[in-house]
Design a protein around this motif. Structure first.
Motif, PDB file in Angstrom:
ATOM      1  N   UNK A   2       0.871  -1.045  -0.172  1.00  0.00           N
ATOM      2  CA  UNK A   2       0.106   0.025   0.152  1.00  0.00           C
ATOM      3  C   UNK A   2       0.762   1.265  -0.017  1.00  0.00           C
ATOM      4  N   UNK A   3       0.460   2.183  -0.492  1.00  0.00           N
ATOM      5  CA  UNK A   3       1.162   3.551  -0.768  1.00  0.00           C
ATOM      6  C   UNK A   3       1.250   4.203   0.698  1.00  0.00           C
ATOM      7  N   UNK A  36       7.318  -2.805  -3.795  1.00  0.00           N
ATOM      8  CA  UNK A  36       6.545  -1.550  -3.245  1.00  0.00           C
ATOM      9  C   UNK A  36       5.573  -0.892  -4.191  1.00  0.00           C
ATOM     10  N   UNK A  37       5.660  -1.352  -5.500  1.00  0.00           N
ATOM     11  CA  UNK A  37       4.662  -0.729  -6.526  1.00  0.00           C
ATOM     12  C   UNK A  37       4.324  -1.831  -7.158  1.00  0.00           C
ATOM     13  N   UNK A  38       3.798  -3.049  -6.429  1.00  0.00           N
ATOM     14  CA  UNK A  38       3.225  -4.204  -7.223  1.00  0.00           C
ATOM     15  C   UNK A  38       1.934  -3.995  -7.608  1.00  0.00           C
ATOM     16  N   UNK A  39       1.511  -4.483  -8.767  1.00  0.00           N
ATOM     17  CA  UNK A  39       0.198  -4.159  -9.378  1.00  0.00           C
ATOM     18  C   UNK A  39      -0.695  -5.352  -8.946  1.00  0.00           C
ATOM     19  N   UNK A  40      -1.470  -5.042  -8.202  1.00  0.00           N
ATOM     20  CA  UNK A  40      -2.332  -5.990  -7.562  1.00  0.00           C
ATOM     21  C   UNK A  40      -3.566  -6.448  -8.619  1.00  0.00           C
ATOM     22  N   UNK A  41      -3.755  -5.651  -9.689  1.00  0.00           N
ATOM     23  CA  UNK A  41      -4.587  -6.273 -10.867  1.00  0.00           C
ATOM     24  C   UNK A  41      -4.263  -7.441 -11.525  1.00  0.00           C
ATOM     25  N   UNK A  42      -3.058  -7.949 -11.093  1.00  0.00           N
ATOM     26  CA  UNK A  42      -2.112  -9.002 -11.727  1.00  0.00           C
ATOM     27  C   UNK A  42      -2.411 -10.228 -10.765  1.00  0.00           C
ATOM     28  N   UNK A  43      -2.721 -10.129  -9.404  1.00  0.00           N
ATOM     29  CA  UNK A  43      -2.886 -10.991  -8.510  1.00  0.00           C
ATOM     30  C   UNK A  43      -3.504 -12.465  -8.995  1.00  0.00           C
ATOM     31  N   UNK A  94      -5.963  -8.784  -3.272  1.00  0.00           N
ATOM     32  CA  UNK A  94      -6.720  -9.534  -4.405  1.00  0.00           C
ATOM     33  C   UNK A  94      -7.242  -8.700  -5.600  1.00  0.00           C
ATOM     34  N   UNK A  95      -6.710  -7.413  -5.710  1.00  0.00           N
ATOM     35  CA  UNK A  95      -6.989  -6.604  -6.907  1.00  0.00           C
ATOM     36  C   UNK A  95      -8.443  -5.977  -6.932  1.00  0.00           C
ATOM     37  N   UNK A  96      -8.615  -5.226  -7.779  1.00  0.00           N
ATOM     38  CA  UNK A  96      -9.718  -4.373  -8.268  1.00  0.00           C
ATOM     39  C   UNK A  96     -10.926  -5.468  -8.453  1.00  0.00           C
ATOM     40  N   UNK A  97     -10.888  -6.337  -9.327  1.00  0.00           N
ATOM     41  CA  UNK A  97     -12.048  -7.354  -9.209  1.00  0.00           C
ATOM     42  C   UNK A  97     -12.888  -7.850  -8.085  1.00  0.00           C
ATOM     43  N   UNK A  98     -11.919  -8.093  -7.197  1.00  0.00           N
ATOM     44  CA  UNK A  98     -12.596  -8.494  -5.939  1.00  0.00           C
ATOM     45  C   UNK A  98     -12.757  -7.549  -5.078  1.00  0.00           C
ATOM     46  N   UNK A  99     -11.961  -6.517  -4.951  1.00  0.00           N
ATOM     47  CA  UNK A  99     -12.337  -5.504  -4.108  1.00  0.00           C
ATOM     48  C   UNK A  99     -13.468  -4.645  -4.386  1.00  0.00           C
ATOM     49  N   UNK A 100     -13.948  -4.821  -5.508  1.00  0.00           N
ATOM     50  CA  UNK A 100     -15.179  -4.245  -6.208  1.00  0.00           C
ATOM     51  C   UNK A 100     -16.357  -4.924  -6.017  1.00  0.00           C
ATOM     52  N   UNK A 101     -16.283  -6.182  -5.486  1.00  0.00           N
ATOM     53  CA  UNK A 101     -17.449  -7.053  -5.142  1.00  0.00           C
ATOM     54  C   UNK A 101     -18.215  -6.207  -3.925  1.00  0.00           C
ATOM     55  N   UNK A 102     -19.617  -5.968  -4.192  1.00  0.00           N
ATOM     56  CA  UNK A 102     -20.446  -5.564  -3.261  1.00  0.00           C
ATOM     57  C   UNK A 102     -20.088  -5.937  -1.958  1.00  0.00           C
ATOM     58  N   UNK A 294       1.640 -17.323  -3.885  1.00  0.00           N
ATOM     59  CA  UNK A 294       2.476 -16.636  -5.180  1.00  0.00           C
ATOM     60  C   UNK A 294       3.101 -15.472  -4.839  1.00  0.00           C
ATOM     61  N   UNK A 295       2.156 -14.213  -4.312  1.00  0.00           N
ATOM     62  CA  UNK A 295       2.693 -13.240  -3.951  1.00  0.00           C
ATOM     63  C   UNK A 295       4.228 -13.070  -2.970  1.00  0.00           C
ATOM     64  N   UNK A 296       3.973 -14.024  -1.940  1.00  0.00           N
ATOM     65  CA  UNK A 296       4.801 -14.094  -1.099  1.00  0.00           C
ATOM     66  C   UNK A 296       6.197 -14.765  -1.735  1.00  0.00           C
TER      67      UNK A 296
END
Length: 311
Positions: A2-3, A36-43, A94-102, A294-296
């Motif tokens: 996170x920033x 530090x600048x990992x792109x979570x959209x690719x998780x 988990x990236x925008x697809x899942x953080x955007x789930x209601x 996989x991230x770790x």
């Protein structure tokens, strides 16, 4: 990661009139951060097919955000229509697809459940009451205490047992290959987490500790217990190793910085050799699952034989 634009006044870049400039922090208290600048959209991984003859749910409700990791690792996040949790409770990694789930709260009403029209509710024993509004919908409970077993159980409920077996084999194969390439067996890795007023050595049973075991890395002698160890005056140097990965629990940044800049810390071996690196606490410890794994693993791959001067 996170920033961290509010890591203290000395870490914040500002315009001439004093307004903060948003930047990705890459260094905290002389310690460089891994990815530090990992792109979570690719998780999340690529989509997997359902096993032949097994139901393939099209609309999924999840009652525990922790179960979303399995959905992410199977590449079917787009099928999740809601999570019965408070807003903001879906892990950022988990990236925008899942953080955007209601996020519809822990006690959705029957009208909301009917509107969502799920064909599967994925739940855990601790969050089973959140599934009450979905009576009559196929439900499957997953015990999240063991991350690999939980992934297999979730995949079975999602009709993807074969895909789960394949993806776990791929993960284990890659972990072993990284360990061999990095000569992990000859590196003692220390894991230190900073809280608001404490520092803790993560045990071998921690999520990061388990991934390090799969890689084949060693732990310092005083860090080979399953459970976490609180660092105090009498065991401060137990935090040392050939390489130290540090992380910051929520609200632990200020205390962590004070320790990292202290003479006692800097006099230990790894800090002297610039062999201390910062990692994302949420991913390494507070998460649990194949997507987080996989991230770790990628963090370890990039940093196991490195030092702060290289980042």
């Amino acid at each position: 990661m996170t920033v961290l634009s509010a890591c203290g006044s000395d870490d914040v870049l500002r315009t001439p009139d004093g307004r903060p400039i948003s930047t990705s922090t890459t260094r905290i208290a002389e310690v460089n951060l891994v990815h530090p600048d990992r792109d979570y959209s690719k998780t999340c991984l690529s989509p997997t097919p359902a096993d032949p003859g097994r139901p393939d749910p099209a609309r999924i409700v999840v009652t525990d955000p922790a179960l979303l990791d399995a959905v992410c690792a199977l590449g079917i996040g787009g099928k999740v229509v809601a999570v019965t949790a408070a807003p903001g409770s879906v892990p950022a990694y988990l990236g925008p697809q899942l953080t955007g789930v209601p996020a519809i709260g822990v006690s959705p009403d029957r009208a909301e459940a009917t509107r969502l029209k799920p064909d599967l509710v994925l739940t855990t024993p601790a969050t089973a009451t959140s599934a009450a509004a979905f009576a009559g919908v196929r439900s499957s409970s997953v015990d999240p205490s063991d991350w690999e077993a939980a992934f297999r159980a979730a995949a079975g409920a999602l009709g993807r047992s074969s895909a789960a077996d394949r993806r776990l084999r791929e993960f284990h194969t890659e972990a072993s290959a990284i360990g061999a390439r990095k000569d992990a067996a000859h590196t003692e890795v220390s894991l230190v987490r900073f809280g608001p007023d404490s520092e803790t050595i993560a045990g071998t049973r921690s999520f990061a500790g388990q991934i390090l075991t799969l890689v084949g890395a060693q732990r310092p002698q005083r860090q080979r217990q399953p459970e976490p160890l609180t660092v105090g005056e009498d065991n401060f140097t137990a935090a040392d190793g050939d390489l130290i990965y540090v992380s910051f629990e929520p609200d632990g940044l200020d205390h962590g910085k004070s320790v990292l800049l202290s003479d006692r810390w800097l006099d230990m071996g790894a800090p002297t050799w610039k062999r201390v690196l910062g990692v994302d606490d949420e991913v390494w410890y507070r998460a649990s699952g194949l997507a987080a794994g996989w991230l770790v693993l990628n963090d370890i791959k990039e940093s196991l034989t490195g030092n702060s001067a290289e980042y």
